[in-house]
Design a protein around this motif. Structure first.
Motif: not given
Length: 217
Positions: A38-56
């Protein structure tokens, strides 16, 4: 040398806890990295790990995997320990059915409505919406009834022979019953309530309890 295992996720996410429960049941040594989706500053590196920006996301060496049902299946297949996927065809089908019921019909009323508005938001200093709680309690009735019939059948949801269905459902029921109205609703489904009474004492459930905001847990 054994490849390191890291679970990236959000402490309060039921899906993060599902994966943690599977890891605990298999006694897999792993690290946990906190990622707030839910962090609006979620890093781009995370989107590369999860293209939908979720967890885990599970990392096992250089292998990365997202989607919780895929993660728990991988954990069960990749690591030694108790088998969490039943072999008999009927039990295997029921396991898949419980996971689908939890995801498609249970998550929103149990977690996003009853727990979020009745417990989590107030604990976080935010107002809850009583209408959301009431709507969630109403929508939870057929979900609990369906799961109660499955628990009564005895193929899975026994509270003793742990499967991936237990791992998937337990975090949602834990949150739901944290609300007094949710606990009372569960009591009206005796087989499911008996399952939860047994499972809630399981070490994997206790070890993965995230507590609540502003608590000491």
């Amino acid at each position: 040398m054994t490849a390191p295992v890291t679970l990236h996720g959000y402490r309060f996410s039921v899906y993060h806890r599902i994966a943690r429960m599977a890891l605990a049941e298999k006694a897999v040594d792993h690290a946990v990295t906190e990622v707030d989706p839910f962090d609006p500053a979620l890093p781009a590196t995370w989107v590369r790990m999860h293209p939908f920006g979720r967890v885990p996301v599970l990392a096992h060496g250089d292998f990365h995997l997202y989607e919780t049902a895929a993660i728990t299946r991988y954990i069960d297949a990749a690591f030694p320990g108790p088998v969490l996927t039943p072999t008999p065809a009927k039990a295997l089908a029921r396991m898949a059915q419980v996971i689908a019921i939890a995801d498609n019909y249970g998550y929103r009323p149990l977690v996003r409505q009853v727990f979020a508005h009745g417990v989590f938001r107030p604990a976080n200093g935010q107002p809850g919406d009583p209408t959301e709680v009431a709507t969630g309690l109403e929508a939870a009735v057929p979900v609990l009834s369906a799961l109660d019939r499955i628990a009564e059948e005895g193929l899975i949801l026994t509270g003793t022979a742990i499967t991936l269905a237990d791992c998937h459902l337990a975090p949602m029921i834990a949150y739901f019953t944290a609300a007094p109205d949710g606990a009372r609703a569960l009591d009206r489904t005796p087989a499911l309530a008996a399952w939860w009474d047994r499972l809630s004492r399981q070490p994997s459930v206790r070890q993965t309890d995230p507590g609540l905001p502003n608590s000491d847990n």
